[in-house]
Design an enzyme around this catalytic site. Structure first.
Site, PDB file in Angstrom:
ATOM      1  N   ARG A  75       0.111  14.252  13.506  1.00 17.21           N
ATOM      2  CA  ARG A  75       0.467  13.997  12.113  1.00 17.21           C
ATOM      3  C   ARG A  75       0.337  15.412  11.249  1.00 17.21           C
ATOM      4  NH1 ARG A  75      -1.485   8.406   9.535  1.00 17.21           N
ATOM      5  NH2 ARG A  75       0.544   8.586   8.777  1.00 17.21           N
ATOM      6  N   ASP A 108       4.346   0.352  12.234  1.00 18.28           N
ATOM      7  CA  ASP A 108       3.247  -0.157  11.531  1.00 18.28           C
ATOM      8  C   ASP A 108       3.319  -1.767  12.081  1.00 18.28           C
ATOM      9  OD1 ASP A 108       2.630   2.059  10.398  1.00 18.28           O
ATOM     10  OD2 ASP A 108       3.246   1.635   8.306  1.00 18.28           O
ATOM     11  N   LYS A 149       0.993  -1.433   0.009  1.00 15.95           N
ATOM     12  CA  LYS A 149       0.111  -0.126   0.089  1.00 15.95           C
ATOM     13  C   LYS A 149       0.755   1.211   0.048  1.00 15.95           C
ATOM     14  CE  LYS A 149      -1.838   1.710   4.038  1.00 15.95           C
ATOM     15  NZ  LYS A 149      -1.464   2.867   4.273  1.00 15.95           N
ATOM     16  N   ASN A 150       1.804   1.389   1.070  1.00 17.89           N
ATOM     17  CA  ASN A 150       2.499   2.643   1.034  1.00 17.89           C
ATOM     18  C   ASN A 150       3.610   2.721   0.184  1.00 17.89           C
ATOM     19  OD1 ASN A 150       0.855   3.077   3.403  1.00 17.89           O
ATOM     20  ND2 ASN A 150       2.476   2.661   4.938  1.00 17.89           N
ATOM     21  N   ILE A 192       7.294   6.840  17.123  1.00 17.76           N
ATOM     22  CA  ILE A 192       7.287   7.638  16.083  1.00 17.76           C
ATOM     23  C   ILE A 192       5.782   8.619  16.109  1.00 17.76           C
ATOM     24  CG2 ILE A 192       6.726   7.103  13.495  1.00 17.76           C
ATOM     25  CD1 ILE A 192       9.504   6.403  14.279  1.00 17.76           C
ATOM     26  N   ARG A 247      -4.905  10.360   4.135  1.00 18.41           N
ATOM     27  CA  ARG A 247      -3.991  11.199   4.545  1.00 18.41           C
ATOM     28  C   ARG A 247      -2.857  11.572   3.448  1.00 18.41           C
ATOM     29  NH1 ARG A 247      -2.896  13.700   8.937  1.00 18.41           N
ATOM     30  NH2 ARG A 247      -0.939  13.932   8.442  1.00 18.41           N
TER      31      ARG A 247
END
Ligand code: EPU
Length: 434
Positions: A138, A321, A39-40, A343, A109
């Site tokens: 964020r 993650d 996905k990222n 994070i 986002r």
């Protein structure tokens, strides 16, 4: 009300809100699972299509809600899109609209990634500010400061970022934090800027490297990819490309934890072991036996899970993650472990749900102290964000009794048919439409 609640209401209207995942825990998972495209990596790579005229072809694209959101976003900007299974073709040549609306950005986002390409190609951008989300505030201040260093004038008006630059000019940019999407946004702006840009303290995540490799294939001049200093020599134009999306390291890590958790024997196909070194290291310390071969990882769970501490860090450290999933494993390990989240400031939202399943977890600031129990017990639970949802699935797989996970649309944003993949490994799991 947190920002994500608005999107939630929308999904509720469409009925997706009502889907539930129901798991009868206690099965030992065995077999093979094919890891999907990341996905990222896919999100920024699909968005990089805006940087060239002509048809780009992307294969191994996962079928996810976030990919659908990206397609909607790109077509709203004027790009043409054709999809066929895991192949998506995008032509950014028709891009004519410089505005990414609140409606689109609030759903995902990562939409902020269009900012760099829009300014680079249309000289202007109006992109809704993403706002906070369940896991933290964020901010995008580093994206904006970097773009300003490249010569863009930036204003925040009515909840939107408005950026303008007759042309972008390369410059030195120091990132206070090695932000992943910030590095990606600035790379996409700098590839078409005049002169050289140096990004210092850049993110080194494999997804950043994957995007840089695509940009290089498109004709960009980028050096230092995968290190914390990336140098980009601007070019006047880029050409379209054909690329395959790399495997998802977080999906792979999630399936690895499921094998460790259930004392199973699972082989991951089409994965990239090099991207998973920190996760493999920590899982081996818990007692799991892991063998690695080219694009394949086999993990055999131990009879007794040992407690191991983790601290999340930017790559190559342990990924944030994977923190929630690892915490589930520690909840049933022998002894006591400490998990530090460095994070995001609010990434322990899964803890209250895990406690409802019997986990013994205490939180102080960004540290979770976990005392392992022999087993969790199934319960109705609520998913709150993507990785928290994955952790609840894992908890349900190992728990005694039935677990019902509500608000599963979070999972659909980032895991391709996760319940089918787990069912194939022998889990008693089903999606229920209510
Ligand atoms: N940050 C700032 N200012 C900025 C940008 C970031 O203060 O301008 C802070 C963030 O608030 C956070 C830290 O820097 O505390 C790191 O955030 P980063 O920008 O690296 O995160 P991101 O780019 O928004 C990506 C992934 C996330 C993943 C993080 C960290 C994508 C689309 N998202 O987010 O993935 O957790 O990097 O690795 O690539 C997920 O897939 O579930 C997910 C949340």
């Amino acid at each position: 009300m947190p920002h994500h609640e608005t999107g939630e209401a929308l999904f509720c209207l469409r009925g997706v809100y009502m889907d539930q995942i129901v798991i009868q825990g206690g099965r030992v998972l065995k077999g093979e699972v094919r890891i999907s495209g990341a996905k990222n990596a896919a999100l920024p790579i699909l968005i990089s299509s805006l940087l060239a005229d002509g048809w780009n072809t992307y294969s191994n694209v996962p079928d996810l809600k976030d990919i659908q959101s990206t397609k909607l976003l790109l077509s709203s900007l004027g790009a043409s899109i054709k999809s066929d299974g895991d192949i998506i073709k995008i032509n950014g040549g028709g891009m004519c609209n410089h505005e990414a609306s609140y409606d689109l950005v609030r759903k995902m986002r990562a939409s902020i990634l269009v900012l760099g390409p829009l300014v680079a190609r249309l000289k202007k951008a109006r992109v809704s500010l993403p706002g906070g989300c369940a896991i933290g505030a964020r901010p995008i201040n580093l994206h904006l400061k970097g773009l300003a260093r490249l010569g863009a004038s930036i204003e925040l008006k009515h909840g939107y970022v408005e950026a303008y630059a007759d042309h972008l000019t390369g410059n030195e940019i120091y990132l206070d934090i090695p932000t992943v999407t910030g590095t990606e946004n600035l790379m996409m702006a700098a590839v078409l800027a005049r002169g050289a840009t140096v990004l210092r303290n850049a993110a080194r995540e494999p997804e950043v490297v994957a995007l840089a490799d695509v940009l290089i294939k498109m004709g960009a001049k980028i050096k230092g990819v995968g290190t914390s200093v990336i140098t980009i020599e601007g070019v006047s134009s880029l050409k379209p490309v054909s690329v395959s999306i790399m495997p998802d390291r977080i999906e792979a890590g999630t399936f690895m934890v499921s094998a460790a958790l259930t004392g199973g024997d699972v082989t991951l196909l089409n994965c990239e072991p090099d991207h998973l070194k920190a996760v493999i290291h920590k899982l081996r310390l818990t007692g799991a036996r892991i063998t690695v071969e080219d694009k394949l990882i086999r993990i055999v769970g131990a009879d007794e899970i040992a407690s191991v501490d983790i601290k999340t860090q930017p790559y190559p450290g342990f990924p944030t993650d994977m923190q929630a999933q690892f915490m589930v494993l520690m909840s049933v390990a022998r002894g006591f472990s400490i998990i530090s989240e460095t994070i995001f400031e609010n990434r322990f939202i899964h803890v209250s749900e895990l406690k409802r399943m019997g986990a013994d977890i205490k939180i102080t600031g960004n540290t979770a102290m976990i005392t392992g129990k022999p087993a969790l017990s199934g319960a109705p639970v609520m998913a709150t964000d993507l990785r928290a949802s994955a952790s609840l699935i894992l908890a349900g797989l190992s728990a005694v009794g039935t677990t019902e996970i509500n608000r599963v649309y979070h999972l659909d944003r980032g895991y391709e048919t996760i319940e089918k993949k787990f069912a194939k490994l022998g889990a008693a799991i089903k999606r229920v439409k209510i």
